[in-house]
Scaffold this motif. Structure first.
Motif, PDB file in Angstrom:
ATOM      1  N   VAL A 194      -8.475  14.370  -6.711  1.00  0.00           N
ATOM      2  CA  VAL A 194      -7.040  14.158  -6.599  1.00  0.00           C
ATOM      3  C   VAL A 194      -6.765  12.852  -5.872  1.00  0.00           C
ATOM      4  O   VAL A 194      -7.338  12.582  -4.803  1.00  0.00           O
ATOM      5  CB  VAL A 194      -6.383  15.331  -5.835  1.00  0.00           C
ATOM      6  N   TRP A 195      -5.889  12.035  -6.432  1.00  0.00           N
ATOM      7  CA  TRP A 195      -5.435  10.805  -5.788  1.00  0.00           C
ATOM      8  C   TRP A 195      -4.371  11.177  -4.758  1.00  0.00           C
ATOM      9  O   TRP A 195      -3.645  12.151  -4.940  1.00  0.00           O
ATOM     10  CB  TRP A 195      -4.860   9.854  -6.828  1.00  0.00           C
ATOM     11  N   THR A 196      -4.270  10.423  -3.681  1.00  0.00           N
ATOM     12  CA  THR A 196      -3.347  10.748  -2.594  1.00  0.00           C
ATOM     13  C   THR A 196      -2.267   9.690  -2.481  1.00  0.00           C
ATOM     14  O   THR A 196      -2.559   8.490  -2.475  1.00  0.00           O
ATOM     15  CB  THR A 196      -4.114  10.829  -1.255  1.00  0.00           C
ATOM     16  N   TRP A 197      -1.026  10.144  -2.378  1.00  0.00           N
ATOM     17  CA  TRP A 197       0.114   9.240  -2.209  1.00  0.00           C
ATOM     18  C   TRP A 197       1.216   9.985  -1.482  1.00  0.00           C
ATOM     19  O   TRP A 197       1.692  11.018  -1.949  1.00  0.00           O
ATOM     20  CB  TRP A 197       0.605   8.744  -3.559  1.00  0.00           C
ATOM     21  N   ASP A 198       1.605   9.505  -0.306  1.00  0.00           N
ATOM     22  CA  ASP A 198       2.675  10.116   0.471  1.00  0.00           C
ATOM     23  C   ASP A 198       3.964   9.310   0.322  1.00  0.00           C
ATOM     24  O   ASP A 198       3.927   8.088   0.161  1.00  0.00           O
ATOM     25  CB  ASP A 198       2.310  10.188   1.958  1.00  0.00           C
ATOM     26  N   VAL A 199       5.082  10.003   0.397  1.00  0.00           N
ATOM     27  CA  VAL A 199       6.399   9.371   0.395  1.00  0.00           C
ATOM     28  C   VAL A 199       6.955   9.516   1.807  1.00  0.00           C
ATOM     29  O   VAL A 199       7.152  10.638   2.280  1.00  0.00           O
ATOM     30  CB  VAL A 199       7.344  10.049  -0.621  1.00  0.00           C
ATOM     31  N   VAL A 200       7.159   8.384   2.478  1.00  0.00           N
ATOM     32  CA  VAL A 200       7.690   8.384   3.842  1.00  0.00           C
ATOM     33  C   VAL A 200       9.124   7.858   3.761  1.00  0.00           C
ATOM     34  O   VAL A 200       9.356   6.738   3.300  1.00  0.00           O
ATOM     35  CB  VAL A 200       6.824   7.520   4.785  1.00  0.00           C
ATOM     36  N   LEU A 201      10.081   8.663   4.216  1.00  0.00           N
ATOM     37  CA  LEU A 201      11.491   8.355   4.015  1.00  0.00           C
ATOM     38  C   LEU A 201      12.058   7.289   4.946  1.00  0.00           C
ATOM     39  O   LEU A 201      13.046   6.643   4.618  1.00  0.00           O
ATOM     40  CB  LEU A 201      12.324   9.634   4.123  1.00  0.00           C
ATOM     41  N   GLN A 202      11.465   7.102   6.129  1.00  0.00           N
ATOM     42  CA  GLN A 202      11.948   6.066   7.045  1.00  0.00           C
ATOM     43  C   GLN A 202      10.892   5.785   8.098  1.00  0.00           C
ATOM     44  O   GLN A 202       9.917   6.490   8.219  1.00  0.00           O
ATOM     45  CB  GLN A 202      13.269   6.473   7.692  1.00  0.00           C
ATOM     46  N   GLY A 203      11.101   4.723   8.869  1.00  0.00           N
ATOM     47  CA  GLY A 203      10.184   4.367   9.937  1.00  0.00           C
ATOM     48  C   GLY A 203       9.257   3.241   9.549  1.00  0.00           C
ATOM     49  O   GLY A 203       9.370   2.659   8.463  1.00  0.00           O
ATOM     50  N   PRO A 204       8.295   2.934  10.416  1.00  0.00           N
ATOM     51  CA  PRO A 204       7.413   1.787  10.174  1.00  0.00           C
ATOM     52  C   PRO A 204       6.529   1.928   8.938  1.00  0.00           C
ATOM     53  O   PRO A 204       6.149   0.934   8.334  1.00  0.00           O
ATOM     54  CB  PRO A 204       6.548   1.705  11.437  1.00  0.00           C
ATOM     55  N   ALA A 205       6.205   3.137   8.539  1.00  0.00           N
ATOM     56  CA  ALA A 205       5.363   3.353   7.352  1.00  0.00           C
ATOM     57  C   ALA A 205       6.193   3.740   6.135  1.00  0.00           C
ATOM     58  O   ALA A 205       5.668   4.270   5.162  1.00  0.00           O
ATOM     59  CB  ALA A 205       4.332   4.444   7.642  1.00  0.00           C
ATOM     60  N   GLU A 206       7.494   3.424   6.150  1.00  0.00           N
ATOM     61  CA  GLU A 206       8.405   3.807   5.066  1.00  0.00           C
ATOM     62  C   GLU A 206       7.912   3.301   3.722  1.00  0.00           C
ATOM     63  O   GLU A 206       7.494   2.160   3.575  1.00  0.00           O
ATOM     64  CB  GLU A 206       9.804   3.250   5.338  1.00  0.00           C
ATOM     65  N   THR A 207       7.985   4.172   2.736  1.00  0.00           N
ATOM     66  CA  THR A 207       7.657   3.812   1.361  1.00  0.00           C
ATOM     67  C   THR A 207       8.653   2.755   0.876  1.00  0.00           C
ATOM     68  O   THR A 207       9.816   2.781   1.268  1.00  0.00           O
ATOM     69  CB  THR A 207       7.746   5.061   0.466  1.00  0.00           C
ATOM     70  N   VAL A 208       8.204   1.855   0.039  1.00  0.00           N
ATOM     71  CA  VAL A 208       9.107   0.882  -0.557  1.00  0.00           C
ATOM     72  C   VAL A 208      10.012   1.605  -1.541  1.00  0.00           C
ATOM     73  O   VAL A 208       9.542   2.325  -2.412  1.00  0.00           O
ATOM     74  CB  VAL A 208       8.324  -0.248  -1.283  1.00  0.00           C
TER      75      VAL A 208
ATOM     76  N   ASP B  87       0.809  -1.221   0.000  1.00  0.00           N
ATOM     77  CA  ASP B  87       0.000   0.000   0.000  1.00  0.00           C
ATOM     78  C   ASP B  87       0.845   1.275   0.000  1.00  0.00           C
ATOM     79  O   ASP B  87       0.343   2.348  -0.307  1.00  0.00           O
ATOM     80  CB  ASP B  87      -0.990   0.002   1.151  1.00  0.00           C
ATOM     81  N   THR B  88       2.145   1.176   0.307  1.00  0.00           N
ATOM     82  CA  THR B  88       3.001   2.364   0.264  1.00  0.00           C
ATOM     83  C   THR B  88       3.291   2.801  -1.171  1.00  0.00           C
ATOM     84  O   THR B  88       3.820   3.886  -1.382  1.00  0.00           O
ATOM     85  CB  THR B  88       4.338   2.138   1.004  1.00  0.00           C
ATOM     86  N   LEU B  89       2.948   1.957  -2.141  1.00  0.00           N
ATOM     87  CA  LEU B  89       3.188   2.271  -3.549  1.00  0.00           C
ATOM     88  C   LEU B  89       1.911   2.608  -4.324  1.00  0.00           C
ATOM     89  O   LEU B  89       1.981   2.992  -5.486  1.00  0.00           O
ATOM     90  CB  LEU B  89       3.873   1.083  -4.237  1.00  0.00           C
ATOM     91  N   ILE B  90       0.764   2.455  -3.688  1.00  0.00           N
ATOM     92  CA  ILE B  90      -0.514   2.601  -4.390  1.00  0.00           C
ATOM     93  C   ILE B  90      -1.209   3.888  -3.957  1.00  0.00           C
ATOM     94  O   ILE B  90      -1.466   4.102  -2.772  1.00  0.00           O
ATOM     95  CB  ILE B  90      -1.422   1.385  -4.129  1.00  0.00           C
ATOM     96  N   ALA B  91      -1.500   4.755  -4.932  1.00  0.00           N
ATOM     97  CA  ALA B  91      -2.214   5.997  -4.651  1.00  0.00           C
ATOM     98  C   ALA B  91      -3.656   5.679  -4.272  1.00  0.00           C
ATOM     99  O   ALA B  91      -4.282   4.791  -4.851  1.00  0.00           O
ATOM    100  CB  ALA B  91      -2.166   6.915  -5.865  1.00  0.00           C
ATOM    101  N   ARG B  92      -4.160   6.414  -3.292  1.00  0.00           N
ATOM    102  CA  ARG B  92      -5.544   6.241  -2.846  1.00  0.00           C
ATOM    103  C   ARG B  92      -6.465   7.110  -3.705  1.00  0.00           C
ATOM    104  O   ARG B  92      -6.178   8.290  -3.922  1.00  0.00           O
ATOM    105  CB  ARG B  92      -5.678   6.615  -1.367  1.00  0.00           C
TER     106      ARG B  92
END
Length: 169
Positions: free
Chosen positions: A151-165, A136-141
């Motif tokens: 607008v589709w939503t997609w965040d980029v998280v650089l580190q931590g438990p929700a880190e983007t692949v 789900d870190t790669l799929i826009a909502r």
């Protein structure tokens, strides 16, 4: 004699150094494209201002999409927000390759964003090395139901438990 210390940097300052390459005033047609917006966040969930995303969707040039090159460069604002366009693929999944540059990173990060038609029931087509619990870190909502042109939503998280692949290339 004192030991040498490693060099330090206070940059990069993408908003200054690459302002010439980011044309926010250029009109982009919405027809055939979906808007993807989100934020770049650090491991504590704080916005990363002054990050830069390069978005590449070579299929766009192949079909001659007017007004939108297959390559986009977008900067984040003070709240870490960004927005770009992805070519829509009816009843399928559109994918764009994204390179992230940000202060504090020693080198760029490579990821992808997938935009899936809400009516599609087929697989998203993620690479097999992506763990299902992180997909789900790669799929826009998608936008809320009934919001045409949302607008589709997609965040980029650089580190931590929700880190983007991120991918190694």
């Amino acid at each position: 004699m004192a030991d040498l210390t490693p060099s330090q940097t206070i940059g990069p300052f993408f908003h200054q150094g690459l302002a010439w390459a980011i044309d926010a005033t250029r009109p982009i047609a919405d027809s055939g494209f979906v808007r993807v917006a989100g934020r770049v966040l650090d491991g504590a969930g704080e916005p990363v201002m002054d990050a830069l995303l390069e978005v590449w969707q070579p299929e766009v040039q192949a079909v001659g999409a007017a007004g939108l090159p297959g390559f986009q460069r977008v900067a984040t604002d003070e709240a870490g927000r960004f927005e770009f366009r992805v070519m829509a693929v009816p009843a399928a999944v559109a994918m764009a390759r994204v390179t992230v540059f940000a202060r504090g990173l020693l080198r760029e990060l490579f990821t992808r964003v997938y935009v899936r038609d809400p009516q599609s029931t087929g697989p998203v087509g993620l690479p097999s090395e992506v763990a299902i619990e992180r997909a789900d870190t790669l799929i826009a909502r998608p936008p809320p139901t009934g919001m045409s042109g949302g607008v589709w939503t997609w965040d980029v998280v650089l580190q931590g438990p929700a880190e983007t692949v991120f991918f190694e290339f």
